[in-house]
Enzyme design. Structure first.
Site, PDB file in Angstrom:
ATOM      1  CE1 TYR A 109      -3.566   2.687   0.721  1.00  0.00           C
ATOM      2  CE2 TYR A 109      -1.759   3.689   1.945  1.00  0.00           C
ATOM      3  CZ  TYR A 109      -2.993   3.785   1.336  1.00  0.00           C
ATOM      4  OH  TYR A 109      -3.645   4.997   1.331  1.00  0.00           O
ATOM      5  CD  GLU A 197      -5.581   4.802  -1.564  1.00  0.00           C
ATOM      6  OE1 GLU A 197      -6.524   4.629  -2.370  1.00  0.00           O
ATOM      7  OE2 GLU A 197      -5.729   4.791  -0.325  1.00  0.00           O
TER       8      GLU A 197
END
Ligand code: GDP
Ligand code: MN
Length: 398
Positions: A109, A197
């Site tokens: 992530y 992101e």
């Protein structure tokens, strides 16, 4: 402003972030054609909507032939994709992205956000990729690596290496990770993003680091400096009430209550909503008409609030500092003459030229309910809404 995954990937790749080969399609036939054009034996068809969680909602399909690609796209086009981020109404699928599938060895992530408390860009990363960041922080908080960037010097290589080491990236791939982090950071700052992101950022079977997903959000107030980013806006993905407002330079968020609010300044708008709730009502919207609210702007705000069928009363709350109460009053009068307003309107004005403002309202002959304090204004609008409701019920029972 949000953009699509394929657009974020194209931008990030210009900044040196590796992404899989892919192409956009506007129809199932074109999706199949894109797959043949890309070549290979496996593809991933991905619904392009402004929301995450597509994988679990059927918006990401791995396919083994161009016919399968076409079928997967057929399933997606025109449908509303409902993910845990879209709300129950979902978001329409009008574009799909076809990508060459890549073998995944591990998922990371990676997020870049504005951290308000340190007033810096913060990097958030975790070796537990694939899961949403909310899940990671609930289930594996110790896996999260954070770093903030000193604005005077930018993101330093040693910081990137440190992040890479903490994520357990093999020494031979650290340089790729540095390149990826610096690319994201440059895209973030140079394009005035508020969020980047990548979830997941993957390590492939053959030791490459790639962005498999991409999400970017931009600062609306900086879009004028980036026309090529502003062009990427996709209204099909927005709440229609909010896009209409954005087109008119108003800051609007639709809510579920019945009292429409027209306020100048975001802080005052929040306070107005709180006071309405305190008085026993529910606001229908957040609306900041901005500092220099001309009569035309006030009229636009009225039209916008009235386009919401749930609105049964309107509260206008203006504190004029830079603004002037007489201008706002003129706007209210002008709007009420032009627009058919059949709900009660409560007006509270304070600040510069308040007497002139009150005079304009009084002399207009319009059936306005005037209030002096915010609390009084909120109570009046709740009363007005309640009597409106009572009347409506009466009409129905008659
Ligand atoms: P999201 O669910 O909206 O965040 O969409 P993602 O783009 O993150 O895709 C969801 C999941 O699909 C990823 O976490 C991967 O597990 C899987 N996926 C996406 N692209 C590929 C690919 O090229 N190969 C493989 N094997 N899986 C993929
Ligand atoms: Mn994702």
């Amino acid at each position: 402003m949000d953009i699509h995954e394929y657009q974020a990937k194209e931008i990030l790749s210009r900044f040196g972030v590796a992404v899989p080969a892919g192409a956009l399609a506007y129809s199932p036939e074109q999706a199949a054609y894109r797959a043949r054009e890309l070549g290979g034996e496996r593809w991933v068809v991905k619904a392009q909507v402004h929301a995450g969680g597509r994988g679990k909602a059927g918006g990401v399909k791995v396919c083994d032939s161009d016919a399968e690609v076409q079928d997967a796209a057929e399933e997606m086009f025109g449908r509303k994709l409902v993910t845990h981020q879209t709300g129950p109404e979902g978001k329409g699928i009008y574009r799909v992205y076809v990508e060459a599938a890549v073998p995944i060895a591990s998922e990371i992530y990676l997020g870049f956000v504005l951290d308000r408390s340190s007033q810096r860009v913060m990097i958030v990363a975790s070796a537990e990729g694939g899961m949403e960041i909310e899940e990671i922080s609930a289930e594996r908080p110790e896996s999260i690596v954070r770093a903030t960037v000193e604005p005077a010097v930018g993101l330093q290589e040693f910081q990137c290496r440190e992040i890479a080491f903490k994520l357990g990236i093999a020494p031979g791939m650290v340089q790729q990770m540095v390149r990826t982090l610096q690319g994201c950071f440059r895209a973030f700052t140079e394009l005035d993003a508020t969020m980047v992101e990548i979830n997941p950022l993957i390590i492939t079977g053959d030791d490459r680091i790639m962005a498999l997903d991409g999400k970017m959000t931009f600062d609306d107030n900086a879009l004028f400096r980036h026309p090529q980013i502003a062009e990427l806006r996709d209204k099909s993905q927005e709440d229609p009430r909010e896009s209409r407002a954005a087109d008119r330079g108003l800051s609007y968020v639709g809510l579920d209550g019945s009292i429409g609010c027209i306020v100048n300044g975001a802080g005052l708008a929040m306070a107005t909503m709180d006071t309405i709730k305190l008085a026993g009502g529910e606001p229908a919207n957040f609306l900041d008409i901005g500092g220099g609210a001309s009569p035309e702007r006030v009229a636009k705000a009225f039209r916008l609030v009235l386009s919401d069928k749930n609105v049964q009363a309107i509260l206008v709350n203006i504190f004029a500092g830079i603004n002037r109460c007489d201008w706002v009053a003129e706007g209210v009068v002008q709007a009420l003459r032009e627009v058919q307003v059949d709900v009660p309107v409560v007006v509270r004005l304070a600040g510069t030229n308040v007497e002139e403002g009150q005079k304009i309202l009084a002399e207009s002959g319009l059936p306005l309910i005037r209030a002096t304090t915010l609390m009084e204004a909120a109570e009046r609008s709740v009363e007005a809404w309640q009597s409106e409701q009572a009347q409506n019920t009466q009409v129905r029972t008659n």
